[in-house]
Every structure is written in structure tokens, then in C-alpha cells.
Design a protein around this motif. Structure first.
Motif, PDB file in Angstrom:
ATOM      1  N   TRP A 139       7.511 -10.122 -34.811  1.00 30.23           N
ATOM      2  CA  TRP A 139       6.608  -9.920 -35.769  1.00 30.23           C
ATOM      3  C   TRP A 139       6.922 -10.653 -36.956  1.00 30.23           C
ATOM      4  O   TRP A 139       6.022 -11.352 -37.898  1.00 30.23           O
ATOM      5  CB  TRP A 139       6.330  -8.296 -35.977  1.00 30.23           C
ATOM      6  N   ASN A 140       8.268 -10.586 -37.340  1.00 30.50           N
ATOM      7  CA  ASN A 140       8.706 -11.270 -38.633  1.00 30.50           C
ATOM      8  C   ASN A 140       8.702 -12.821 -38.461  1.00 30.50           C
ATOM      9  O   ASN A 140       8.073 -13.670 -39.168  1.00 30.50           O
ATOM     10  CB  ASN A 140      10.145 -11.103 -38.846  1.00 30.50           C
ATOM     11  N   GLU A 195       4.865 -13.600 -39.307  1.00 31.87           N
ATOM     12  CA  GLU A 195       4.694 -13.487 -40.810  1.00 31.87           C
ATOM     13  C   GLU A 195       5.177 -14.581 -41.359  1.00 31.87           C
ATOM     14  O   GLU A 195       4.684 -15.259 -42.438  1.00 31.87           O
ATOM     15  CB  GLU A 195       5.062 -12.143 -41.265  1.00 31.87           C
TER      16      GLU A 195
END
Length: 217
Positions: free
Chosen positions: A143-144, A147
């Protein structure tokens, strides 16, 4: 709604009393077939499992019917009658998915991700990590990366993409122009690469909080 009538199997002559008793008690004369679907099985692998267990099952018909259901056939232990249809199998697996994963659909609204994205991420996590702790950390890192606008670079997509059960990625694999190629396309693949289990769905919804962008396992 479909109406099903299960009739007892009489493989030899019985007395009228025995016939009536079996009709009343629902003693059908055959055993339920047990099918175990492991976490991370693809639709093609699920089809092979049922094809090996059920003589009435048609693999090709099943795969045609579930071509848009990758990720939504819940891995679990199932019991079916020997004469079950492909439609009945799909209904049962899909119903179990909604029952087991349904609460995470509600929680996905809090994460800011769609439930579809949660299932796609869970399918990647399923192939990348094997313990609950690792799944939550891998979830955080992936997820990082999204982003940060980084490509996911998840090798686990290639067995699904090229139909080869190996993690030895070749240069030709890396150059594949498919939107499932997480090296050449940023963000999540367009769909799940397998049918994830509940632990991976939970990890995709509740990742460990971290600033990490890489992992080695």
C-alpha cells in the motif's frame, strides 16, 4: 429459484418397508464428496480439484461460468452430493465468500480503498507471505508503494499471467505488456490473481503501520 429433488439410490431390491423408511428419513444411499480448496488457489486450480472428485463436473463449463469471479470463490472445505452441478458449486463458493468476507466489505469504506481493491491486494499478499504477521507487513509495504507512486514489482503475478507455476521470472516475463505486469504498470492489477483466504483479506484491510517500501523473504 431452482427446485431440487434428491432421490435415494437403490442399488438392489428392498422391501416396501425399507423403501418407505428411506424416503421418510432421507437416507439417500450415497456419501457426500469432500473437496478442500486451499488459500491462494486460482479458478483453474479449483476447477481441477472438482473435476478430479466429481464425475458429473465439467471443468470447461465451470471455468466459463467463473471467468469474472477470480478472487471470489472462497477457499474452504466443502461437501457436495456426487450429482452436484457446476452452478451449484459456484453458488456455494460465492455464498461462502459473501458470508466470510462480507464484514471486510463494510470495513473497506474506512480504508479509502474499494472492496475490489482489497480483494486484489489480498490475492497478492496470499502469494507473497505465509504468516499473519508477514501478511500484515507486506500489505503495509505494498500500500505504501502505491501511495508513493511506485510500481508494486510483485513477482507472484507472473505464474498467473503466463500460466507457469514458478517464481523464476525471465526477461521476457518482465517485458510482458499485460496490465497484470506489476513491473511495467503502476498500481494494482486489474483483478485478483487467486482466491485469497480470510487472513490475507484481513491483512489487506488492516495492514501494519510502517513507512517501509521493501521486504525480503
Amino acid at each position: 429459484h431452482r427446485l431440487y429433488i434428491l432421490c435415494p439410490v437403490f442399488n438392489k431390491p428392498y422391501s416396501l418397508f425399507t423403501v418407505v423408511k428411506r424416503l421418510v428419513t432421507g437416507t439417500f444411499g450415497f456419501h457426500m464428496v469432500k473437496v478442500v480448496i486451499p488459500e491462494g488457489a486460482t479458478n483453474a486450480q479449483v476447477a481441477s480439484l472438482f473435476d478430479a472428485k466429481l464425475s458429473s463436473f465439467t471443468r470447461e463449463k465451470f471455468l466459463t461460468a467463473v471467468k469474472d469471479k477470480e478472487g471470489y470463490l472462497f477457499p474452504d472445505t466443502y461437501y457436495f452430493t456426487p450429482v452436484v452441478t457446476e452452478e451449484d458449486v459456484i453458488d456455494q463458493l460465492n455464498k461462502n465468500f459473501k458470508q466470510q468476507a462480507g464484514p471486510y466489505e463494510v470495513e473497506s469504506f474506512v480504508t479509502g480503498h474499494s472492496f475490489k481493491d482489497i480483494i486484489i491486494m489480498a490475492s497478492l499478499i496470499e502469494e507473497e507471505a505465509k504468516t499473519d504477521q508477514d501478511r500484515a507487513m507486506v500489505s503495509s509495504i505494498l500500500w505504501n508503494r502505491i501511495e508513493q507512486g511506485m510500481p508494486l514489482q510483485v513477482d507472484a503475478v507472473f505464474p498467473y499471467l503466463v500460466g507457469r507455476n514458478t517464481y523464476q521470472v525471465t526477461k521476457a516475463d518482465l517485458a510482458n505488456k499485460s496490465p497484470y505486469n506489476t513491473y511495467t504498470h503502476k498500481g494494482l492489477p486489474p483483478g485478483p490473481i487467486s482466491n485469497p483466504g480470510l487472513s490475507s483479506i484481513r491483512a489487506a484491510t488492516h495492514p501494519t503501520q510502517s513507512d517501509y517500501l521493501f521486504y525480503l523473504h
